[in-house]
Scaffold this active site. Structure first.
Site, short mmCIF file in Angstrom:
data_model
loop_
_atom_site.label_atom_id
_atom_site.label_comp_id
_atom_site.label_asym_id
_atom_site.label_seq_id
_atom_site.Cartn_x
_atom_site.Cartn_y
_atom_site.Cartn_z
N LYS B 116 -11.23 -77.62 -50.03
CA LYS B 116 -11.08 -76.11 -50.42
C LYS B 116 -12.30 -75.33 -49.70
O LYS B 116 -11.77 -74.24 -49.38
CB LYS B 116 -10.99 -75.98 -51.75
N GLY B 165 -14.48 -72.84 -68.50
CA GLY B 165 -15.28 -71.53 -69.12
C GLY B 165 -16.51 -71.65 -69.93
O GLY B 165 -17.00 -70.39 -70.40
N TYR B 202 -15.02 -60.29 -60.51
CA TYR B 202 -14.24 -60.88 -61.45
C TYR B 202 -13.01 -59.97 -61.26
O TYR B 202 -13.01 -58.56 -61.30
CB TYR B 202 -15.01 -60.70 -62.72
N GLU B 275 -2.08 -68.62 -49.86
CA GLU B 275 -2.23 -68.18 -51.45
C GLU B 275 -3.21 -67.13 -51.34
O GLU B 275 -4.10 -67.47 -50.88
CB GLU B 275 -2.37 -69.39 -52.34
N GLU B 288 -6.06 -70.52 -50.97
CA GLU B 288 -6.01 -71.80 -50.28
C GLU B 288 -4.87 -71.95 -49.52
O GLU B 288 -3.98 -70.70 -49.57
CB GLU B 288 -6.20 -72.67 -51.40
N ASN B 290 -1.30 -74.17 -48.67
CA ASN B 290 -0.64 -75.31 -49.09
C ASN B 290 0.03 -75.99 -47.89
O ASN B 290 0.78 -75.13 -47.43
CB ASN B 290 0.42 -74.92 -50.23
N ARG B 292 2.50 -77.75 -46.82
CA ARG B 292 3.88 -78.45 -47.19
C ARG B 292 4.96 -77.41 -47.48
O ARG B 292 4.75 -76.21 -47.66
CB ARG B 292 3.69 -79.23 -48.31
N VAL B 295 7.91 -75.77 -53.71
CA VAL B 295 9.09 -75.63 -54.64
C VAL B 295 9.89 -74.37 -54.49
O VAL B 295 11.06 -74.25 -54.35
CB VAL B 295 8.49 -75.85 -56.24
#
Lengths: 169, 453, 453, 169
Positions: B116, B165, B202, B275, B288, B290, B292, B295
């Site tokens: 990543k 966290g 943030y 993404e 990142e 993906n 592939r 879904v």
């Protein structure tokens, strides 16, 4: 059946067993069809085999299946009275791949039909991507039939050997 | 085109791939674990090979087993679906070495993008916008103040060794920075024995938006619009849609251009997803890639008319992309709801079991991708995805009403089997979802509100 | 929009209408005969009223029963579906008189267009191209020769009193006209005791092409492209598609303009279909207007994205058309196959019975409209339509391959139940169909070739 | 049961039947629950009713249903020995519409509970769009219960009357 184990001279036992074995084998090969029961006794050594009356048909996918029609060869290990259980079981492929009966081309097969096997004994190889996965027997028994030819591809869990388990009592 | 494709997956995606193959005249080989012996794709495919027992490690993720199944069945290519081995560079490499075409990016691309931080570095180099932050630990208040001037507020100070966290502090204004910096370093040292911290922008509330791309082996790449996947529970997507609500078309277009540039920069081949997080000012930040089919690919198919799996097959077979960017004109809106065999009332625990009734929605502009049917036994071994309901409408409101109608038609019954249909319907009715102002925290909020009732 | 709509129909179209209503937030009332007591729409609708016994005359075509059911259920509008009362001007009039909105054209329009010769006269007046011919009987060879000069060859001489293929003679050249004229008159006199004959252009091979239109109550009308319905058996359509293969887009556009002009000329309101015959030179001739939603409407929906039934409801509720002609941009190609419970091997006789297995196709770009399900009993009383399989593709070839894939997934089993899936697959494989050169005689040709085998 | 029909003076028969009817009715209203059999005989006139032992529950959709718990009123037509069959049947709506018990508002109902009906006798009306569809009995029997109130909407085939058929032997 209860087994009575008597102390015996190992050499004599071996000889006697050989004779019993030959005799039983002859009986089986001469008998018209598979007998329901074979009992050979020589002094303290006796071998008794009994087959269930089975319907012919496909082996099921269960690990323990009804006995196939192929006739097993009778014999017995050292100094015990044994019975072949009423069921035969199968040794199945641990992996999809190519099945080999011998450790390398031209070598003697790990086992042949009629051989006795014991738990953990290697009986073949499945090769998947150069990975040699040993196939092992998981119980005492006799190889009744080898179901897949050397070098053939097999699926996971495909039956490779039919084994008649021996109950060591 | 290939002669015979092995599908190294299970469930609905295996069936999806098999359908694409059949339409292209390609023979299919299903592989299956003992758990899936009676599955739909096993019956659907031209051949089926049992590759292992239930656990994926010994079946669907078992490289030697799949390679042997490909050899045994005479396949010339392997489609990995999603999950399992789909992004495994080793698998892609073995496929190539063993003479099977891996239907996905080359092993080298998978390896580079699988790390990543490496992927982020490459995308930053390609000019994609990154979430502002300090890549290296910050050692002093002065350094922190200098970095904060670039990052902006609110920002978050995170312990390098932190996680879950703990060891992090949100800073709203420059005035609070010095104190927060000192305290977080102290906390970090106390908690982890490592006082190093770094700073990052943030995002109080963000949308998860992703760009679908296709790239061929000849340096051509196109983007196929964006999907919003903000309705998530613990990073599990529940609802996906396109176009992303509230994100201007011009922003989506920019994201698409960035994704294509990023794909070309790393010699990407195949279908891929970039993404991004999108903030309230519609600034977006690369997260990142993906590598592939995903879904949620059907929502893109519904609006573009492009069969993404067929395109994967064509690209892998060496065909140049037949689509040019100007050919891709998304129309209307599409939504996907994932129907899982889970019990929302018990923390979404999976509820395997046998389906006595399974009646899927149908009718205009509704698509259901599923491997289930009446009598199907949902195994406990795999992910609980039971069906994807996908609808299209000329606009988002119509699509939402259509989805509500479709979910209302879904009948799933079996001893012990629960499903997420009612929960999904509740999401659809939620005013925040309806107006498209929801963020990734919607599902948590819904649960908090339920408990408050 | 309406509060509650009664659906005066059964089978797949009743479910189709109910789905559209639900998406619009309109309550639904199903009516059913005793034969259909356990039908899908009875369970789907918000209310259901039993209106009569099996025979349609006493149930689905029984005007007082349907009006009473509407009153009993508190409906404010009635959707007639197709068939049954859908084009009955009396029914439309009674609905209006009894205070229910009839979702279709006004009674007066239905009455005017229901008389086929009247409809032709009106469309001729509106400037639509008509098949050349003599509207009145021709009395002499001289008159026939004068008419033939206008009609052209080949032409057909038909006995006014003829029918069923008797009393007609095709004339290929002007030289044959005089003899043929005399002989046909003699035949006609001998056969029917009436020697009057008339002349008409003979189309040796034609395509059946129709234009979908929508018209609102305010003089706005749009066309939604053309459907080819040439795969017919005894005027029963088996396969429909859009766009029509082999017909240039410019011709479709002209047909669309003609249909809109024709609709406006007769103050048409609602969804309607203008049927044309198209000859080998792509000249087209008006045949008739279908004043209802049609079985094959989904192919138009697939390429335009327009929900035609929802549009019917909006128009009937008094909304102006939201679609302008330029908004309607057909994309790709769509095909519908009608799956009937019939036995092609025995002259397509209906095969009613109980379905033990009924597994419908699914997946990308496939839609199945059906009222059937496992356990459904196909009644012997009504038409044998069991399901419509509709597919979309970016082009006709893709759509054909997709349809072949989808039909291959269809599983229909029940004692004595046969279906047309295999026959439809055969049509799809036929070279004439694949290349789109087929005409309305394709099905007969296929049967003739089967017998010759 | 075989019926024996004897010649009798019609007036006397009527009187006797009235008495028998009253008696039977009294018996029924006083009896604790629905009896299994009631037999009233007076000279040559006898009335016998027998009810099946039924499970309580919903009427089925079949035209002939198990007898409801409501007690029928016993009576008998002229000069016959009768039995009530073990089943009751229903008169159902011939059409969807509004059910009326009388030919016009305020008029006397066609039938009331307890009345005897014969085949073809009008027992009500279903009005559908001003079309007055007569409802007729299809057999000899007695109206046991009227299931729908005057002016209510009914579906096709909805049960309107429960009728205890009389087998005229």
């Amino acid at each position: 059946m209860t087994a009575v184990i008597e102390p015996m001279d190992p050499g004599r036992v071996d000889q006697t067993l050989e004779a019993v074995h030959r005799h039983a084998t002859r009986l089986l090969t001469q008998a018209p069809g598979l007998p329901r029961r074979v009992r050979v006794r020589a002094g303290d050594v006796s071998v008794e085999l009994e087959w269930p009356v089975v319907e012919s048909g496909q082996a099921t996918t269960a690990t323990t299946v009804a006995a196939p029609v192929a006739a097993p060869v009778a014999s017995g290990p050292l100094a015990t009275e044994e019975t072949v259980s009423e069921q035969v079981s199968q040794i199945r492929a641990p992996m999809v791949g190519v099945f080999y009966r011998a450790p390398e081309p031209g070598a003697k097969p790990f086992v042949s039909e009629g051989d006795l096997v014991e738990p953990g004994q290697q009986v073949g190889i499945v090769e998947a991507m150069k990975l040699m996965v040993p196939i092992e027997a998981d119980q005492h028994g006799r190889i009744v039939e080898i179901l897949v030819a050397n070098g053939e591809s097999v699926e996971y869990d495909q039956p490779l050997f039919t084994v008649a388990p021996l109950e060591v009592e | 085109m290939f002669r015979r494709v092995l599908i190294a997956n299970r469930g609905e995606i295996a069936l999806r791939v098999a359908r694409a193959c059949r339409e292209l005249g390609v023979e299919t080989v299903a592989v299956y674990s003992t758990e899936d012996a009676d599955s739909a794709v096993v019956r659907y495919a031209d051949q089926a090979v049992r590759i292992g027992p239930g656990p994926a490690r010994r079946s669907y993720s078992n490289i030697p087993a799949i390679i042997e199944a490909a050899r045994l069945s005479g396949a010339d290519a392997i489609h990995p679906g999603y999950g399992f081995l789909s992004e495994d560079p080793d698998f892609a490499e073995v496929c190539e070495a063993e003479g099977f075409v891996f239907i996905g990016p080359p092993a080298s691309v998978l390896a580079r993008l699988g790390d990543k931080s490496d992927a982020r570095a490459q995308m930053a180099a390609a000019g994609l916008p990154m979430l502002p932050g300090t890549p290296e630990p910050v050692e002093s208040v002065e350094e922190a103040e200098a970095a904060a001037a670039n990052i902006g507020f609110p920002l978050i100070i995170k312990a390098v060794a932190g996680g879950g966290g703990r060891g992090m502090r949100i800073v709203e204004t420059p005035e609070d920075l010095a104190d927060a910096f000192a305290q977080t370093r102290a906390d970090a040292l106390a908690l982890f024995g490592d006082g190093r911290v770094y700073l990052e922008r943030y995002l109080r509330s963000a949308r998860h938006v992703e760009i679908q791309i296709l790239a061929d082996q000849y340096g051509n790449a196109v983007s196929l619009g964006a999907r919003d996947c903000s309705v998530q529970r613990r990073r599990q997507k529940l609802v996906e849609e396109t176009p992303p609500p509230g994100v201007p078309a011009s922003v989506v277009e920019e994201m698409g251009k960035d994704a294509v540039r990023g794909a070309l920069a790393v010699d990407y081949v195949g279908a891929g997803t970039f993404e991004f997080l999108v903030d309230d000012e519609n600034r977006y930040y690369f997260m990142e890639i993906n590598c592939r089919i995903q879904v949620e690919h059907p929502v893109t198919e519904m609006v573009t008319g492009v069969d993404l799996v067929a395109e994967q097959l064509r690209i892998a077979a060496g065909e140049p992309l037949s689509l040019r960017q100007e050919d891709i004109v998304p129309r209307g809106a599409a939504i996907e709801c994932r129907v899982n065999a889970e019990d929302p009332a018990r923390g979404f625990i999976p509820t395997p079991g046998r389906l006595e009734r399974f009646h899927t929605p149908a009718g205009p502009f509704v698509r259901v991708d599923t491997h289930a049917e009446p009598g199907y036994r949902i195994p406990p071994t795999y992910d609980p995805l039971l069906a994807k309901v996908i609808v299209w409408g000329p606009d988002r409101d119509t699509a939402i009403r259509r989805m509500a109608r479709a979910l209302g038609e879904f009948q799933i019954e079996g001893p012990g089997v629960r499903n997420t249909v009612d929960f999904l319907s509740r999401v659809l009715r939620d005013e925040r979802f309806r107006t498209g102002v929801h963020r990734t925290n919607l599902v948590d909020t819904l649960f908090a509100e339920s408990e408050a009732d």
